[in-house]
Design a protein around this motif. Structure first.
Motif, PDB file in Angstrom:
ATOM      1  N   GLY A  37     -23.180  -0.178  24.552  1.00 27.40           N
ATOM      2  CA  GLY A  37     -22.575  -1.254  25.066  1.00 27.40           C
ATOM      3  C   GLY A  37     -23.315  -1.132  26.324  1.00 27.40           C
ATOM      4  N   ALA A  38     -22.677  -1.127  27.707  1.00 29.32           N
ATOM      5  CA  ALA A  38     -23.564  -1.046  28.967  1.00 29.32           C
ATOM      6  C   ALA A  38     -24.160   0.238  29.158  1.00 29.32           C
ATOM      7  N   GLU A  39     -25.226   0.107  30.149  1.00 28.96           N
ATOM      8  CA  GLU A  39     -25.909   1.285  30.019  1.00 28.96           C
ATOM      9  C   GLU A  39     -25.314   2.510  30.520  1.00 28.96           C
ATOM     10  N   PRO A  40     -25.289   3.464  29.649  1.00 30.23           N
ATOM     11  CA  PRO A  40     -24.498   4.804  29.834  1.00 30.23           C
ATOM     12  C   PRO A  40     -25.085   5.647  30.707  1.00 30.23           C
ATOM     13  N   LYS A  41     -24.460   6.197  31.937  1.00 37.52           N
ATOM     14  CA  LYS A  41     -24.977   7.155  32.784  1.00 37.52           C
ATOM     15  C   LYS A  41     -24.994   8.523  31.919  1.00 37.52           C
ATOM     16  N   ASP A  42     -25.811   9.663  32.547  1.00 32.65           N
ATOM     17  CA  ASP A  42     -25.977  10.859  31.800  1.00 32.65           C
ATOM     18  C   ASP A  42     -24.682  11.473  31.521  1.00 32.65           C
ATOM     19  N   HIS A  43     -23.799  11.566  32.451  1.00 31.37           N
ATOM     20  CA  HIS A  43     -22.374  12.125  32.291  1.00 31.37           C
ATOM     21  C   HIS A  43     -21.481  11.593  31.272  1.00 31.37           C
ATOM     22  N   GLU A  44     -21.666  10.365  31.119  1.00 32.08           N
ATOM     23  CA  GLU A  44     -21.064   9.510  30.398  1.00 32.08           C
ATOM     24  C   GLU A  44     -21.655   9.896  28.653  1.00 32.08           C
ATOM     25  N   VAL A  45     -22.756   9.882  28.462  1.00 34.43           N
ATOM     26  CA  VAL A  45     -23.460  10.342  27.437  1.00 34.43           C
ATOM     27  C   VAL A  45     -23.132  11.831  27.021  1.00 34.43           C
ATOM     28  N   LEU A  46     -22.987  12.521  27.898  1.00 39.31           N
ATOM     29  CA  LEU A  46     -22.688  14.119  27.717  1.00 39.31           C
ATOM     30  C   LEU A  46     -21.095  13.916  27.423  1.00 39.31           C
ATOM     31  N   SER A  47     -20.468  13.405  27.986  1.00 40.33           N
ATOM     32  CA  SER A  47     -19.073  13.201  27.589  1.00 40.33           C
ATOM     33  C   SER A  47     -18.780  12.721  26.320  1.00 40.33           C
ATOM     34  N   TYR A  48     -19.504  11.749  25.853  1.00 40.67           N
ATOM     35  CA  TYR A  48     -19.503  10.987  24.544  1.00 40.67           C
ATOM     36  C   TYR A  48     -19.524  12.149  23.488  1.00 40.67           C
ATOM     37  N   VAL A  49     -20.708  12.972  23.511  1.00 41.11           N
ATOM     38  CA  VAL A  49     -21.252  14.042  22.634  1.00 41.11           C
ATOM     39  C   VAL A  49     -20.079  15.051  22.489  1.00 41.11           C
ATOM     40  N   LEU A  50     -19.783  15.505  23.714  1.00 39.45           N
ATOM     41  CA  LEU A  50     -18.680  16.444  23.670  1.00 39.45           C
ATOM     42  C   LEU A  50     -17.197  16.230  22.890  1.00 39.45           C
ATOM     43  N   LYS A  51     -17.059  14.880  23.133  1.00 37.51           N
ATOM     44  CA  LYS A  51     -15.831  14.502  22.889  1.00 37.51           C
ATOM     45  C   LYS A  51     -15.715  13.998  21.124  1.00 37.51           C
ATOM     46  N   ASN A  52     -16.883  13.470  20.909  1.00 39.97           N
ATOM     47  CA  ASN A  52     -16.943  12.742  19.327  1.00 39.97           C
ATOM     48  C   ASN A  52     -18.039  13.188  18.432  1.00 39.97           C
ATOM     49  N   TYR A  53     -18.928  14.211  18.657  1.00 41.54           N
ATOM     50  CA  TYR A  53     -19.834  14.613  17.962  1.00 41.54           C
ATOM     51  C   TYR A  53     -19.273  14.947  16.397  1.00 41.54           C
ATOM     52  N   ALA A  54     -18.217  15.952  16.734  1.00 39.65           N
ATOM     53  CA  ALA A  54     -17.723  16.240  15.049  1.00 39.65           C
ATOM     54  C   ALA A  54     -17.101  15.085  14.345  1.00 39.65           C
ATOM     55  N   ARG A  55     -17.088  13.803  14.845  1.00 35.92           N
ATOM     56  CA  ARG A  55     -16.296  12.919  14.099  1.00 35.92           C
ATOM     57  C   ARG A  55     -17.492  11.743  13.724  1.00 35.92           C
ATOM     58  N   LEU A  56     -18.729  12.036  14.248  1.00 39.62           N
ATOM     59  CA  LEU A  56     -19.785  11.177  13.892  1.00 39.62           C
ATOM     60  C   LEU A  56     -19.957  11.174  12.203  1.00 39.62           C
ATOM     61  N   ARG A  57     -20.250  10.059  11.808  1.00 42.10           N
ATOM     62  CA  ARG A  57     -20.495   9.794  10.230  1.00 42.10           C
ATOM     63  C   ARG A  57     -22.223   9.619  10.192  1.00 42.10           C
ATOM     64  N   PHE A  58     -22.694  10.777   9.574  1.00 42.03           N
ATOM     65  CA  PHE A  58     -24.210  10.567   9.450  1.00 42.03           C
ATOM     66  C   PHE A  58     -24.347  10.308   7.983  1.00 42.03           C
ATOM     67  N   SER A  59     -25.631   9.701   7.902  1.00 38.88           N
ATOM     68  CA  SER A  59     -26.187   9.343   6.616  1.00 38.88           C
ATOM     69  C   SER A  59     -26.315  10.283   5.744  1.00 38.88           C
ATOM     70  N   PRO A  60     -26.455   9.917   4.596  1.00 39.60           N
ATOM     71  CA  PRO A  60     -26.697  11.191   3.513  1.00 39.60           C
ATOM     72  C   PRO A  60     -28.019  11.577   3.994  1.00 39.60           C
ATOM     73  N   ALA A  61     -28.224  13.003   3.513  1.00 39.62           N
ATOM     74  CA  ALA A  61     -29.410  13.871   4.072  1.00 39.62           C
ATOM     75  C   ALA A  61     -30.536  13.536   2.975  1.00 39.62           C
ATOM     76  N   VAL A  62     -31.722  13.489   3.610  1.00 38.32           N
ATOM     77  CA  VAL A  62     -32.854  13.193   2.745  1.00 38.32           C
ATOM     78  C   VAL A  62     -33.837  14.401   2.996  1.00 38.32           C
ATOM     79  N   ALA A  63     -34.540  14.755   2.050  1.00 41.40           N
ATOM     80  CA  ALA A  63     -35.672  15.827   2.453  1.00 41.40           C
ATOM     81  C   ALA A  63     -36.399  15.475   3.454  1.00 41.40           C
ATOM     82  N   ALA A  64     -36.744  16.389   4.502  1.00 45.58           N
ATOM     83  CA  ALA A  64     -37.782  16.171   5.514  1.00 45.58           C
ATOM     84  C   ALA A  64     -38.234  17.474   6.175  1.00 45.58           C
TER      85      ALA A  64
END
Length: 75
Positions: A37-64
């Motif tokens: 949404g609005a421009e996130p500050k560095d600490h907001e990005v870090l907070s988001y990653v720490l709180k939500n990374y385990a719940r993120l829904r990643f795409s199916p994996a492809v060879a890379a």
């Protein structure tokens, strides 16, 4: 030899700020896109990653292959 790496890129795509996670794992790539949404500050990005990374829904994996440019971390 395989390397595991997760990278987050945050950029502006009008009218929102977007985050794209790229997960290189065991010779595969999967991605996840989030909207901040609005421009996130560095600490907001870090907070988001720490709180939500385990719940993120990643795409199916492809060879890379991890390009050497991905392994570079700018200061």
């Amino acid at each position: 030899m395989d390397s595991d790496l997760t990278r987050l890129t945050v950029f502006f795509e009008a009218p929102f700020w977007i985050g794209v996670f790229e997960r290189f794992e065991g010779g595969t790539l999967s991605v996840c896109r989030i909207t901040f949404g609005a421009e996130p500050k560095d600490h907001e990005v870090l907070s988001y990653v720490l709180k939500n990374y385990a719940r993120l829904r990643f795409s199916p994996a492809v060879a890379a292959i991890i390009p050497s440019s991905v392994m570079f971390f700018p200061p």
